[in-house]
Design a protein around this motif. Structure first.
Motif, PDB file in Angstrom:
ATOM      1  N   ASP A   1       0.830  -1.216   0.000  1.00  0.00           N
ATOM      2  CA  ASP A   1       0.000   0.000   0.000  1.00  0.00           C
ATOM      3  C   ASP A   1       0.861   1.262   0.000  1.00  0.00           C
ATOM      4  OD1 ASP A   1      -2.282  -1.548   0.013  1.00  0.00           O
ATOM      5  OD2 ASP A   1      -2.622  -1.362   2.170  1.00  0.00           O
ATOM      6  N   ILE A   2       1.942   1.240   0.781  1.00  0.00           N
ATOM      7  CA  ILE A   2       2.839   2.398   0.841  1.00  0.00           C
ATOM      8  C   ILE A   2       3.408   2.692  -0.545  1.00  0.00           C
ATOM      9  CG2 ILE A   2       5.072   3.209   1.713  1.00  0.00           C
ATOM     10  CD1 ILE A   2       4.483   1.568   4.263  1.00  0.00           C
ATOM     11  N   ILE A   3       3.870   1.648  -1.219  1.00  0.00           N
ATOM     12  CA  ILE A   3       4.454   1.815  -2.554  1.00  0.00           C
ATOM     13  C   ILE A   3       3.413   2.363  -3.526  1.00  0.00           C
ATOM     14  CG2 ILE A   3       5.497   0.611  -4.516  1.00  0.00           C
ATOM     15  CD1 ILE A   3       6.566  -1.446  -2.417  1.00  0.00           C
ATOM     16  N   ASP A   4       2.217   1.800  -3.470  1.00  0.00           N
ATOM     17  CA  ASP A   4       1.167   2.208  -4.408  1.00  0.00           C
ATOM     18  C   ASP A   4       0.705   3.647  -4.154  1.00  0.00           C
ATOM     19  OD1 ASP A   4      -0.668   1.544  -6.562  1.00  0.00           O
ATOM     20  OD2 ASP A   4      -2.235   1.635  -5.042  1.00  0.00           O
ATOM     21  N   GLU A   5       0.478   3.968  -2.906  1.00  0.00           N
ATOM     22  CA  GLU A   5      -0.055   5.290  -2.570  1.00  0.00           C
ATOM     23  C   GLU A   5       0.959   6.409  -2.753  1.00  0.00           C
ATOM     24  OE1 GLU A   5      -1.338   4.699   1.413  1.00  0.00           O
ATOM     25  OE2 GLU A   5      -2.932   3.279   0.857  1.00  0.00           O
ATOM     26  N   ASN A   6       2.235   6.065  -2.749  1.00  0.00           N
ATOM     27  CA  ASN A   6       3.279   7.091  -2.837  1.00  0.00           C
ATOM     28  C   ASN A   6       4.158   6.923  -4.078  1.00  0.00           C
ATOM     29  OD1 ASN A   6       3.141   8.520   0.004  1.00  0.00           O
ATOM     30  ND2 ASN A   6       2.938   6.317   0.382  1.00  0.00           N
ATOM     31  N   LYS A   7       3.659   6.221  -5.063  1.00  0.00           N
ATOM     32  CA  LYS A   7       4.490   5.923  -6.230  1.00  0.00           C
ATOM     33  C   LYS A   7       4.933   7.178  -6.971  1.00  0.00           C
ATOM     34  CE  LYS A   7       0.538   4.790  -9.229  1.00  0.00           C
ATOM     35  NZ  LYS A   7      -0.126   3.692  -9.965  1.00  0.00           N
ATOM     36  N   GLU A   8       4.076   8.202  -7.020  1.00  0.00           N
ATOM     37  CA  GLU A   8       4.462   9.406  -7.756  1.00  0.00           C
ATOM     38  C   GLU A   8       5.615  10.139  -7.068  1.00  0.00           C
ATOM     39  OE1 GLU A   8       3.508   9.887 -10.705  1.00  0.00           O
ATOM     40  OE2 GLU A   8       1.974   8.305 -10.652  1.00  0.00           O
ATOM     41  N   SER A   9       5.586  10.192  -5.740  1.00  0.00           N
ATOM     42  CA  SER A   9       6.690  10.855  -5.039  1.00  0.00           C
ATOM     43  C   SER A   9       7.966  10.030  -5.138  1.00  0.00           C
ATOM     44  CB  SER A   9       6.330  11.097  -3.566  1.00  0.00           C
ATOM     45  OG  SER A   9       6.067   9.881  -2.898  1.00  0.00           O
ATOM     46  N   LEU A  10       7.841   8.711  -5.171  1.00  0.00           N
ATOM     47  CA  LEU A  10       9.006   7.851  -5.355  1.00  0.00           C
ATOM     48  C   LEU A  10       9.594   8.022  -6.753  1.00  0.00           C
ATOM     49  CD1 LEU A  10       7.609   4.680  -3.574  1.00  0.00           C
ATOM     50  CD2 LEU A  10       9.657   5.933  -2.861  1.00  0.00           C
ATOM     51  N   ILE A  11       8.723   8.037  -7.754  1.00  0.00           N
ATOM     52  CA  ILE A  11       9.160   8.219  -9.143  1.00  0.00           C
ATOM     53  C   ILE A  11       9.887   9.548  -9.297  1.00  0.00           C
ATOM     54  CG2 ILE A  11       8.310   8.659 -11.491  1.00  0.00           C
ATOM     55  CD1 ILE A  11       6.097   6.550 -10.862  1.00  0.00           C
ATOM     56  N   GLU A  12       9.324  10.601  -8.719  1.00  0.00           N
ATOM     57  CA  GLU A  12       9.914  11.930  -8.835  1.00  0.00           C
ATOM     58  C   GLU A  12      11.271  11.989  -8.142  1.00  0.00           C
ATOM     59  OE1 GLU A  12      11.181  15.838  -8.033  1.00  0.00           O
ATOM     60  OE2 GLU A  12      10.461  14.501  -6.428  1.00  0.00           O
TER      61      GLU A  12
ATOM     62  N   ILE B   1      13.372   9.483  -7.546  1.00  0.00           N
ATOM     63  CA  ILE B   1      14.339   8.693  -8.310  1.00  0.00           C
ATOM     64  C   ILE B   1      14.813   9.471  -9.531  1.00  0.00           C
ATOM     65  CG2 ILE B   1      14.573   6.627  -9.764  1.00  0.00           C
ATOM     66  CD1 ILE B   1      12.704   5.222  -7.687  1.00  0.00           C
ATOM     67  N   SER B   2      13.889  10.125 -10.212  1.00  0.00           N
ATOM     68  CA  SER B   2      14.254  10.938 -11.377  1.00  0.00           C
ATOM     69  C   SER B   2      15.184  12.084 -10.967  1.00  0.00           C
ATOM     70  CB  SER B   2      12.999  11.490 -12.057  1.00  0.00           C
ATOM     71  OG  SER B   2      13.330  12.191 -13.231  1.00  0.00           O
ATOM     72  N   ARG B   3      14.933  12.658  -9.814  1.00  0.00           N
ATOM     73  CA  ARG B   3      15.776  13.736  -9.325  1.00  0.00           C
ATOM     74  C   ARG B   3      17.202  13.242  -9.051  1.00  0.00           C
ATOM     75  NH1 ARG B   3      14.235  15.843  -3.910  1.00  0.00           N
ATOM     76  NH2 ARG B   3      12.270  14.913  -4.570  1.00  0.00           N
ATOM     77  N   ASP B   4      17.316  12.041  -8.515  1.00  0.00           N
ATOM     78  CA  ASP B   4      18.639  11.486  -8.248  1.00  0.00           C
ATOM     79  C   ASP B   4      19.445  11.318  -9.531  1.00  0.00           C
ATOM     80  OD1 ASP B   4      18.658  11.243  -5.447  1.00  0.00           O
ATOM     81  OD2 ASP B   4      17.498   9.393  -5.517  1.00  0.00           O
ATOM     82  N   PHE B   5      18.787  10.866 -10.602  1.00  0.00           N
ATOM     83  CA  PHE B   5      19.491  10.593 -11.854  1.00  0.00           C
ATOM     84  C   PHE B   5      19.583  11.815 -12.766  1.00  0.00           C
ATOM     85  CE2 PHE B   5      18.613   6.280 -10.527  1.00  0.00           C
ATOM     86  CZ  PHE B   5      19.723   5.584 -10.982  1.00  0.00           C
TER      87      PHE B   5
ATOM     88  N   PRO C   1      20.406  10.354  -2.804  1.00  0.00           N
ATOM     89  CA  PRO C   1      19.860  10.892  -1.549  1.00  0.00           C
ATOM     90  C   PRO C   1      18.378  11.233  -1.581  1.00  0.00           C
ATOM     91  CG  PRO C   1      21.202  12.546  -2.659  1.00  0.00           C
ATOM     92  CD  PRO C   1      21.405  11.272  -3.404  1.00  0.00           C
ATOM     93  N   ALA C   2      17.859  11.679  -2.718  1.00  0.00           N
ATOM     94  CA  ALA C   2      16.444  12.071  -2.764  1.00  0.00           C
ATOM     95  C   ALA C   2      15.542  10.870  -2.507  1.00  0.00           C
ATOM     96  CB  ALA C   2      16.116  12.712  -4.114  1.00  0.00           C
ATOM     97  N   SER C   3      15.783   9.775  -3.197  1.00  0.00           N
ATOM     98  CA  SER C   3      14.961   8.575  -2.997  1.00  0.00           C
ATOM     99  C   SER C   3      15.211   7.958  -1.626  1.00  0.00           C
ATOM    100  CB  SER C   3      15.219   7.554  -4.100  1.00  0.00           C
ATOM    101  OG  SER C   3      16.596   7.279  -4.247  1.00  0.00           O
TER     102      SER C   3
ATOM    103  N   VAL D   1      12.986   9.857   0.838  1.00  0.00           N
ATOM    104  CA  VAL D   1      11.556   9.510   0.679  1.00  0.00           C
ATOM    105  C   VAL D   1      11.290   8.142   1.292  1.00  0.00           C
ATOM    106  CG1 VAL D   1       9.716   9.009  -0.973  1.00  0.00           C
ATOM    107  CG2 VAL D   1      11.226  10.958  -1.353  1.00  0.00           C
ATOM    108  N   LEU D   2      12.183   7.179   1.032  1.00  0.00           N
ATOM    109  CA  LEU D   2      12.030   5.853   1.636  1.00  0.00           C
ATOM    110  C   LEU D   2      12.029   5.942   3.159  1.00  0.00           C
ATOM    111  CD1 LEU D   2      14.195   3.350  -0.466  1.00  0.00           C
ATOM    112  CD2 LEU D   2      11.745   3.231  -0.021  1.00  0.00           C
ATOM    113  N   LYS D   3      12.939   6.716   3.696  1.00  0.00           N
ATOM    114  CA  LYS D   3      13.019   6.870   5.148  1.00  0.00           C
ATOM    115  C   LYS D   3      11.708   7.399   5.717  1.00  0.00           C
ATOM    116  CE  LYS D   3      15.653   9.354   8.718  1.00  0.00           C
ATOM    117  NZ  LYS D   3      16.781  10.293   8.964  1.00  0.00           N
ATOM    118  N   GLU D   4      11.159   8.435   5.090  1.00  0.00           N
ATOM    119  CA  GLU D   4       9.903   9.025   5.560  1.00  0.00           C
ATOM    120  C   GLU D   4       8.764   8.016   5.495  1.00  0.00           C
ATOM    121  OE1 GLU D   4       6.699  11.258   6.729  1.00  0.00           O
ATOM    122  OE2 GLU D   4       8.850  11.626   7.055  1.00  0.00           O
TER     123      GLU D   4
END
Length: 469
Positions: A36-47, A49-53, A146-148, A151-154
């Motif tokens: 559920d965490i992954i699904d509900e927060n996928k957009e912030s995770l995607i963003e 990860i993109s920021r890291d790269f 660091p960005a991802s 987010v994972l930590k939070e």
């Protein structure tokens, strides 16, 4: 987090585990929450990860990280009950009428160190295996992304109690402290040189380790196989995440007569996958400037030592500082750094060898790879290759996708790692396979106790005779 705080967290987790090891219900609930965490927060995770790269497409993160995690959780949830059951085995005849079985039990509190190239997948995939096996866990995402990591930590720390599952972030000093903690198991994903340091840090505590490392994974192309199809599949796997994948093809071996055909097919594939590549938002960036400069130095070293470099992109200039276009490198030799270091980028060296036997001899002289790819339709040759090579995994007539098979183990061998995970193998890695023998009130083994009378001596002699092949 300081070393003292990390030590206190581990003590807290071990105490909580000892008081109440997670049962089936708690494990299922935790996996559902993780999904559920992954699904509900996928957009912030995607963003993040993109920021890291600098650039990583939404679709690539969905396909390569988020979808696999959901599918792995689904697989574990469906199979966990059967994995946890006692497994009865045939008992030794001289110990009758005892019963013998084994069962998997959680180890306690485990440490998981993720990797930057797939921060989400390579941190949470071993975590879900650890949860399924009934452990408590502390995870440390890579500080290189660091960005991802934040987010994972939070997400983890706001949804789980620290004595059960907790995420810590920090610099290389925290990584050193983390690997030296007396975990009940330590799981690390990363480069081979760092894996050696992790193993050394864990040794004083006798902490068992799983090392998911990398290395130079070759692809061997037989001249009877379709060059066009092989090139398409090799380039697809190679260019995921701009080559920053542990199982990406690191170099290809093919007969010299196929060079031009492969060059043309690889170019066509790269341009079809990523048209106008430098302005294509579906093509990933390099993780940081240091890594980009490292890749450039590998190319420069190869060029200075006689290699010819073929650019596969349709345009070669961009304002983006960390976008590297795909390249083939011909006329390579073992004096070049590119043939010693794991590349981890969109650069593919081409070695020319005329026979499969010659190619296999070359591969076998090198450290054992994490993955081996072979393109051929002849079953006899395929079987011969499998018999005469050793690698972490093998895919025939494709690349990369063997790691998505839930019922196959994933892991390296030798310099490419030790131990396995994914599916049941991940459950097993984070468990103790404990042997149990249940003896009856009257047992034949009682006759083997001293003192050894003449009758018992004869019995022992009979046992020795019966046990021979």
């Amino acid at each position: 987090m300081t070393r003292t705080e990390l030590e206190q967290l581990l003590i807290q987790q071990k105490a909580a585990f000892k008081a109440s090891p997670p049962d089936l219900g708690k494990r299922l609930k935790a996996l559902k929450k993780l999904s559920d965490i992954i699904d509900e927060n996928k957009e912030s995770l995607i963003e993040a990860i993109s920021r890291d790269f600098g650039l990583r497409s939404r679709e690539e993160t969905l396909v390569l990280e988020i979808f696999p995690l959901h599918d792995q959780i689904r697989h574990a949830t469906r199979n966990m009950r059967s994995w946890m059951k006692k497994q009865y085995v045939t008992g030794s005849w001289f110990l009758l009428p005892s019963k013998a079985y084994y069962q998997y039990q959680p180890l306690g509190s485990v440490g998981i160190m993720g990797a930057w190239n797939y921060q989400l997948l390579l941190t949470l995939s071993p975590l879900l295996d650890a949860i399924a096996a009934g452990n408590h866990a502390i995870i440390k995402p890579s500080e290189i992304a660091p960005a991802s990591a934040e987010v994972l930590k939070e997400l983890i720390n706001s949804n789980f109690q620290p004595e059960y599952i907790h995420c810590v972030t920090g610099n290389t000093q925290l990584a050193k402290d983390f690997s030296s903690m007396p975990f009940d198991h330590l799981f690390f994903t990363g480069p081979t040189n760092v894996g050696k340091m992790i193993m050394a840090a864990a040794a004083p505590n006798l902490t068992p380790v799983t090392l998911e490392l990398g290395g130079k994974s070759p692809a061997i192309l037989h001249d009877s196989y379709s060059v066009e199809l092989a090139a398409k599949r090799i380039m697809a796997g190679k260019l995921f995440n701009c080559g920053q994948t542990c199982v990406a093809t690191d170099y290809i071996i093919l007969p010299r007569k196929l060079n031009e055909e492969f060059k043309e097919a690889a170019t066509n594939s790269a341009r079809k996958f990523y048209p106008d590549i430098l302005n294509n938002k579906q093509y990933s960036g390099i993780i940081n400037e240091d890594h980009y400069n490292r890749l450039e130095s590998l190319l420069e070293d190869a060029r200075n030592k006689g290699a010819s470099i073929t650019e596969l992109a349709s345009n070669t200039s961009s304002d983006e500082k960390r976008i590297m276009t795909p390249k083939l490198v011909f006329d390579v030799n073992d004096e070049m750094e590119i043939m010693h270091e794991e590349i981890f980028g969109p650069i593919l060296p081409v070695l020319n060898m005329e026979t499969v036997e010659e190619a296999i001899e070359y591969v076998n002289e090198k450290p054992k790879p994490l993955a081996l790819y072979y393109f051929d339709t002849n079953k006899k040759r395929i079987d011969w290759l499998l018999k005469h090579t050793l690698s972490g995994g093998v895919t025939i007539n494709d690349t990369v996708y063997h790691l998505a098979q839930h019922n196959l183990p994933f892991g390296g061998v030798g310099a490419s790692g030790m131990g396995h995970y994914h599916g049941f193998d991940g459950f097993q890695t984070f468990s103790k396979k404990r042997a149990v023998m249940h003896q009856k009130r009257l047992a034949a083994s009682d006759l083997l106790h001293p003192p050894y009378t003449n009758l018992k001596k004869k019995l022992i002699q009979v046992l020795g005779t019966l046990s021979k092949v």
